[in-house]
Structures are given as C-alpha cells and as structure tokens.
Design a protein around this motif. Structure first.
Motif, mmCIF file in Angstrom:
data_model
loop_
_atom_site.group_PDB
_atom_site.id
_atom_site.type_symbol
_atom_site.label_atom_id
_atom_site.label_comp_id
_atom_site.label_asym_id
_atom_site.label_seq_id
_atom_site.Cartn_x
_atom_site.Cartn_y
_atom_site.Cartn_z
ATOM 1 N N GLY A 80 -24.495 21.979 -44.738
ATOM 2 C CA GLY A 80 -23.707 21.476 -43.614
ATOM 3 C C GLY A 80 -22.913 20.262 -44.042
ATOM 4 O O GLY A 80 -22.246 20.284 -45.074
ATOM 5 N N THR A 81 -23.051 19.189 -43.261
ATOM 6 C CA THR A 81 -22.332 17.951 -43.554
ATOM 7 C C THR A 81 -23.311 16.911 -44.092
ATOM 8 O O THR A 81 -24.515 16.978 -43.830
ATOM 9 C CB THR A 81 -21.634 17.408 -42.296
ATOM 10 N N ALA A 82 -22.773 15.961 -44.808
ATOM 11 C CA ALA A 82 -23.603 14.928 -45.424
ATOM 12 C C ALA A 82 -24.290 14.072 -44.367
ATOM 13 O O ALA A 82 -23.772 13.868 -43.267
ATOM 14 C CB ALA A 82 -22.745 14.048 -46.334
ATOM 15 N N THR A 83 -25.436 13.572 -44.740
ATOM 16 C CA THR A 83 -26.172 12.662 -43.873
ATOM 17 C C THR A 83 -25.516 11.286 -43.900
ATOM 18 O O THR A 83 -24.776 10.952 -44.825
ATOM 19 C CB THR A 83 -27.630 12.562 -44.337
ATOM 20 N N GLU A 84 -25.814 10.494 -42.879
ATOM 21 C CA GLU A 84 -25.145 9.199 -42.728
ATOM 22 C C GLU A 84 -25.538 8.183 -43.785
ATOM 23 O O GLU A 84 -24.836 7.203 -43.985
ATOM 24 C CB GLU A 84 -25.411 8.633 -41.325
ATOM 25 N N TYR A 85 -26.633 8.383 -44.482
ATOM 26 C CA TYR A 85 -27.079 7.381 -45.445
ATOM 27 C C TYR A 85 -26.483 7.548 -46.845
ATOM 28 O O TYR A 85 -26.771 6.752 -47.731
ATOM 29 C CB TYR A 85 -28.612 7.323 -45.523
ATOM 30 N N VAL A 86 -25.658 8.557 -47.061
ATOM 31 C CA VAL A 86 -25.034 8.708 -48.381
ATOM 32 C C VAL A 86 -23.557 8.335 -48.302
ATOM 33 O O VAL A 86 -22.932 8.468 -47.249
ATOM 34 C CB VAL A 86 -25.195 10.144 -48.937
ATOM 35 N N PRO A 87 -22.988 7.882 -49.423
ATOM 36 C CA PRO A 87 -21.557 7.585 -49.426
ATOM 37 C C PRO A 87 -20.754 8.834 -49.075
ATOM 38 O O PRO A 87 -21.099 9.939 -49.498
ATOM 39 C CB PRO A 87 -21.295 7.149 -50.872
ATOM 40 N N ALA A 89 -17.901 11.755 -48.952
ATOM 41 C CA ALA A 89 -17.133 12.464 -49.981
ATOM 42 C C ALA A 89 -15.667 12.059 -49.870
ATOM 43 O O ALA A 89 -15.190 11.666 -48.795
ATOM 44 C CB ALA A 89 -17.272 13.966 -49.800
ATOM 45 N N THR A 90 -14.962 12.173 -50.963
ATOM 46 C CA THR A 90 -13.532 11.845 -50.974
ATOM 47 C C THR A 90 -12.672 13.088 -50.823
ATOM 48 O O THR A 90 -11.449 12.991 -50.902
ATOM 49 C CB THR A 90 -13.173 11.122 -52.285
ATOM 50 N N GLU A 91 -13.315 14.235 -50.619
ATOM 51 C CA GLU A 91 -12.600 15.499 -50.418
ATOM 52 C C GLU A 91 -13.509 16.439 -49.623
ATOM 53 O O GLU A 91 -14.701 16.177 -49.493
ATOM 54 C CB GLU A 91 -12.235 16.124 -51.767
ATOM 55 N N PRO A 92 -12.958 17.523 -49.093
ATOM 56 C CA PRO A 92 -13.801 18.463 -48.346
ATOM 57 C C PRO A 92 -14.939 19.002 -49.227
ATOM 58 O O PRO A 92 -14.756 19.245 -50.419
ATOM 59 C CB PRO A 92 -12.826 19.572 -47.951
ATOM 60 N N ARG A 125 -15.530 29.302 -48.195
ATOM 61 C CA ARG A 125 -14.885 28.398 -47.239
ATOM 62 C C ARG A 125 -13.705 27.650 -47.862
ATOM 63 O O ARG A 125 -13.133 26.768 -47.230
ATOM 64 C CB ARG A 125 -15.917 27.401 -46.703
ATOM 65 N N GLY A 126 -13.391 27.998 -49.101
ATOM 66 C CA GLY A 126 -12.264 27.358 -49.780
ATOM 67 C C GLY A 126 -12.553 25.943 -50.245
ATOM 68 O O GLY A 126 -11.637 25.148 -50.443
ATOM 69 N N LEU A 127 -13.840 25.625 -50.461
ATOM 70 C CA LEU A 127 -14.234 24.280 -50.871
ATOM 71 C C LEU A 127 -14.540 24.251 -52.362
ATOM 72 O O LEU A 127 -15.130 25.189 -52.894
ATOM 73 C CB LEU A 127 -15.468 23.833 -50.078
ATOM 74 N N GLY A 128 -14.161 23.180 -52.999
ATOM 75 C CA GLY A 128 -14.388 23.050 -54.433
ATOM 76 C C GLY A 128 -15.472 22.064 -54.801
ATOM 77 O O GLY A 128 -15.656 21.746 -55.974
ATOM 78 N N LEU A 129 -16.184 21.538 -53.803
ATOM 79 C CA LEU A 129 -17.197 20.527 -54.074
ATOM 80 C C LEU A 129 -18.481 20.845 -53.320
ATOM 81 O O LEU A 129 -18.465 21.091 -52.115
ATOM 82 C CB LEU A 129 -16.681 19.143 -53.637
ATOM 83 N N LEU A 130 -19.586 20.824 -54.047
ATOM 84 C CA LEU A 130 -20.922 20.970 -53.484
ATOM 85 C C LEU A 130 -21.660 19.681 -53.807
ATOM 86 O O LEU A 130 -21.655 19.238 -54.963
ATOM 87 C CB LEU A 130 -21.629 22.169 -54.125
ATOM 88 N N ARG A 131 -22.226 19.041 -52.782
ATOM 89 C CA ARG A 131 -22.989 17.808 -53.012
ATOM 90 C C ARG A 131 -24.394 17.961 -52.463
ATOM 91 O O ARG A 131 -24.651 18.748 -51.558
ATOM 92 C CB ARG A 131 -22.339 16.597 -52.321
#
Length: 177
Positions: A80-87, A89-92, A125-131
């Motif tokens: 899903g989306t990143a948690t609030e405690y991590v910096p 992302a600078t891209e989708p 989903r057309g995303l190039g980044l997995l964190r």
C-alpha cells in the motif's frame, strides 16, 4: 493451485485476519526463542487489540496477499502506502507494509516469492519503485536479507516508543525495470 514445494499467491480478505495473526504469533515466538525480542517484542499479536485491529484493517484494505501451500497460508504480504514514520518517497511507489512467513518453511523462498509478487503488482500499476522498511537492530540480519532480495538500504530511522526502547528501522528500495 500449487504443490508442496512452490507456494501459490492469492489475494487476502477479511476471513484471513486470523491467519495473519497466526503467522505473526509464530514469527514472534521464533524470534523470542532466539533471544531476538527487539523486532516485535515478546507478546503474541493475537492477544494485542492494536495488532488485531491492524490485521483486520490489512485484511479489508485490498493490499493483503497470502502465500499458500496446500491451501494453508504460509506467508503474508501487505502492500500500500508508506507508514508515517518513514521518510517519504520522491516518486510514485508501492510500499511493502508487512512481510511475514511461516518459520516452519524457512529457507524455502516464500518471502522472496511474495516480494516478487509485490514487484509484479508495482509494474502492473506502472510504478518503478518498491520500498520496504524493516527492523535494523540486533545483528542487522533482516536488512541483509532484504539486500539479498535486490533491495538497497537508503534511510535509517528511529521510532520513539514511550516507555520502551526506541525501534531502529531501515528503509530499503528496489528499482523495477
């Protein structure tokens, strides 16, 4: 359908919250037996109202995927989306919020299979980044495991926890092609 050696991956739903809690309980017990209590503590997730609510939210949020062997859940992935405690992302991105596997099947590639599925979802989903973020304390073994899965450590962080030791974390990224 999968055989006993190769896990299948299926979407999760509300009825899968108990399976997620079982996986978390088993992983916590495994960590505790090895004296590694910094990551998830010592208490079972299935007895913690906050963790029960979290598992139910994951199960109904559309981002839960389960690895199964003979139809039994042996791993869980939540994206899903990143948690609030991590910096941020600078891209989708697609964010791995949870990855847990059945310790009875340790070393059989279930975690890697679930991360490969997360990468497939991101590409669709057309995303190039997995964190992902993980526990960075102890001997750093979990960070090294993610690095072996193709991730690169980026941002360390600390979660302050009143009345408890701070939780050291590490964000890792994987570029998708």
């Amino acid at each position: 359908m999968s055989d006993q050696r190769s896990p299948g991956v299926r979407p999760g739903g509300l009825t899968d919250a108990p399976a997620v809690l079982r996986l978390l309980d088993d992983a916590t017990a495994w960590l505790v037996a090895r004296g590694r209590t910094g990551q998830w503590g010592t208490e079972a997730a299935s007895t913690d109202p906050r963790r029960i609510a979290q598992a139910e939210a994951w199960a109904t949020g559309g981002g839960l995927w389960l690895a199964t062997l003979a139809e039994r859940p042996v791993g869980a992935l939540v994206v899903g989306t990143a948690t609030e405690y991590v910096p941020p992302a600078t891209e989708p991105e697609l964010y791995v919020n949870l990855l847990v596997t059945d310790r009875a099947h340790a070393g059989s590639g279930i975690g890697g299979r679930l991360l490969a599925h997360a990468a497939e979802l991101a590409r669709e989903r057309g995303l190039g980044l997995l964190r992902v973020d993980c526990y960075a304390g102890g001997d750093g073994a979990l960070v090294r495991w993610y690095e072996r899965q193709g991730f690169t450590a980026t941002d360390p962080f600390t979660v302050e926890r009143p009345g408890r030791d701070p939780w050291p974390g590490q964000v890792l990224v994987r570029r998708l092609t």
